[in-house]
Design a protein around this motif. Structure first.
Motif, mmCIF file in Angstrom:
data_model
loop_
_atom_site.group_PDB
_atom_site.id
_atom_site.type_symbol
_atom_site.label_atom_id
_atom_site.label_comp_id
_atom_site.label_asym_id
_atom_site.label_seq_id
_atom_site.Cartn_x
_atom_site.Cartn_y
_atom_site.Cartn_z
ATOM 1 N N LYS A 139 8.365 12.855 16.725
ATOM 2 C CA LYS A 139 7.861 13.524 17.924
ATOM 3 C C LYS A 139 8.376 12.841 19.191
ATOM 4 C CE LYS A 139 3.731 15.312 15.663
ATOM 5 N NZ LYS A 139 4.166 16.720 15.777
ATOM 6 N N ASP A 183 2.468 18.122 22.567
ATOM 7 C CA ASP A 183 2.463 17.816 21.143
ATOM 8 C C ASP A 183 2.341 16.317 20.910
ATOM 9 O OD1 ASP A 183 2.630 18.351 18.404
ATOM 10 O OD2 ASP A 183 4.797 18.032 18.395
ATOM 11 N N CYS A 213 6.597 19.732 24.276
ATOM 12 C CA CYS A 213 6.768 18.479 23.519
ATOM 13 C C CYS A 213 5.837 17.394 24.034
ATOM 14 C CB CYS A 213 8.224 18.012 23.592
ATOM 15 S SG CYS A 213 9.377 19.027 22.649
#
Length: 483
Positions: free
Chosen positions: A184, A253, A250
């Protein structure tokens, strides 16, 4: 160690004024994830539960000390058998109090338990105004199920393996959390790089478009080329907006994964040493067999299947329960005399059960348990083969990944240089817009490829740590952070 650096232009400060900014390196993100991410917290609680189950198991093999007491008041009319054999209704008005202290010890090899107790009872009969006492100064007893399933013996084999699996699983989970964090982290790095590239490309497209307008007015470029530059300018506007949306997604997340509840803008900082070392295959396999929770799980499943067979066999055949008790007791109306000259007391009980005809139910259970055991053995052998193959595949990929990162880094540098050259050549009128577009596309592609190779490296790195339980970079065992 070979240092590989990624030149990364951060987001313009003007875009971050509305929010606080949290700058994270990969190490900081992993430390944060292992401390407070939902996955790490859940793993920690799961391990704690396993730890206390282990403590409870060990307590079964230690002496236990208990105190029990009971009080019973009886005021009723009940039938009583008289000395002549007849029954008569008698009014009861009495209070019975008792207390007992017992020490118990399980005997694992035999599956029985031995105990020692001492107790005292007091009986008050209110109708006759009488008080009497009964003492049991010491009682020693033993109970044993003969020929039955000895759960104490099997638990002594199974529970240590179960706890070892829990320890290794927790350690593996933290490494997998680190691997997921790296994935990630670099996804956000890619998104931020795309946004930076889109902003850079947009600025260049704007400059070229304005420059082309002047050249078009004096007739040095064609209308087709002019329109192409305008299309490029509009496309880069769209690309920049899409890149910003991707970057925001992103950030959300990663923020959710790290357990960050504050509304902060995360900026990842990539300027990292990529350790280069070769992992010996045999060494990796050896550590994987020693430290992987999968190995413990294989053994645990085999033990549980063997225990099921033993239980089925014990349930099918001859059974007997043995109970022995020896002690001293005395009774008296005076408490001062209730412990004087105690009398012996013995109790021996033996109960048996022999199945004569069960129409094959017991045998069927045994055969089912045996078949399940053989099935488990076959499945575990295949699982072990697949496990070894996975370790070998992971080691081979990792040993090549550092070189792939280096190649991607050098490719990225050349692509950046080529883009600068193509831009200057176009401004000088020595190149076409097609050559410029190709250089821009190659620059962006090589930048993404470089970050992707970094992501692959760290995913393999922590994947290898999780499956082997060994830190190859520092040559040390990966130890649980708490007991």
């Amino acid at each position: 160690m070979k240092k590989i650096f990624l030149v990364f232009f951060l987001i313009p400060i003007g875009l971050l004024n509305a929010q606080d900014t949290l700058r994270l390196t990969l190490d900081e993100a992993i430390a944060l994830a292992c401390r407070q991410s939902p996955q790490a917290v859940a793993a920690r609680h799961q391990y704690r539960a396993s730890y206390w189950n282990w403590r409870s198991f060990k307590a079964d093999y230690l002496p236990s000390l208990t105190f029990s007491s009971n009080s019973s008041l009886n005021r009723s009319i009940s039938p009583v058998t008289m000395p002549d054999g007849s029954d008569s209704f008698v009014k009861r008005d009495q209070l019975l109090n008792d207390g007992m202290i017992t020490v118990n010890q399980n005997i694992a090899p035999l599956g029985g338990s031995i105990y020692m107790s001492t107790g005292l009872q007091r009986l008050d009969i209110f109708s006759d105004n009488q008080v009497s006492f009964k003492s049991t100064p010491v009682v020693i007893g033993y109970s044993q199920n003969l020929f039955g399933y000895n759960y104490l013996k099997w638990n002594k084999r199974i529970e240590p393996v179960r706890y070892a699996h829990a320890r290794k699983q927790y350690s593996e989970t933290l490494e997998l959390v680190a691997s997921a964090t790296a994935m990630k982290f670099f996804q956000l790095a890619t998104a931020q790089s795309n946004f930076q590239s889109a902003s850079y490309n947009y600025a260049n497209a704007d400059t070229l478009y304005r420059y082309a307008q002047g050249r078009y007015e004096i007739g040095t470029i064609t209308e087709n080329e002019m329109l192409q530059l305008e299309i490029n300018y509009l496309s880069e506007q769209t690309n920049r907006l899409n890149a910003r949306i991707e970057m925001d997604d992103c950030i959300l997340d990663l923020r959710s994964f790290l357990g960050i509840t504050e509304n902060v803008e995360i900026v990842v900082e990539i300027s990292r040493d990529v350790p280069e070392f070769i992992v010996p295959l045999e060494k990796a396999l050896s550590f994987a067999h020693q430290n992987s929770p999968d190995t413990e799980l294989f053994y645990l499943q085999k033990l549980q299947s063997e225990s099921a067979v033993a239980n089925a066999k014990a349930s099918r055949g001859f059974k007997a329960d043995l109970y022995l008790e020896f002690g001293l007791s005395q009774t008296d109306r005076s408490f001062s005399n209730v412990y004087s000259n105690p009398l012996n007391s013995q109790l021996i009980s033996l109960g048996i059960r022999i199945p004569i005809l069960d129409w094959g139910v017991g045998r069927g259970r045994v055969e089912v348990a045996k078949s399940n055991l053989e099935k488990v053995k076959i499945e575990l052998a295949q699982a072990q083969t697949d496990f070894d193959a996975n370790v070998m595949k992971l080691v081979k990929q990792f040993n090549l990944q550092a070189n792939k990162v280096d190649i991607a880094h050098r490719t990225n540098e050349r692509a950046q240089r080529r883009n600068e050259v193509a831009y200057r050549l176009y401004l000088l009128g020595k190149s076409t817009v097609l050559d410029l577009n190709a250089a821009i596309e190659e620059k962006d592609r090589s930048q993404r490829a470089y970050i992707q190779e970094l992501q692959n490296y760290w995913s393999l790195y922590y994947g290898l740590r999780s499956i082997t339980g060994w830190d190859f970079a520092n040559e040390r065992q990966i130890v649980l952070p708490f007991e």
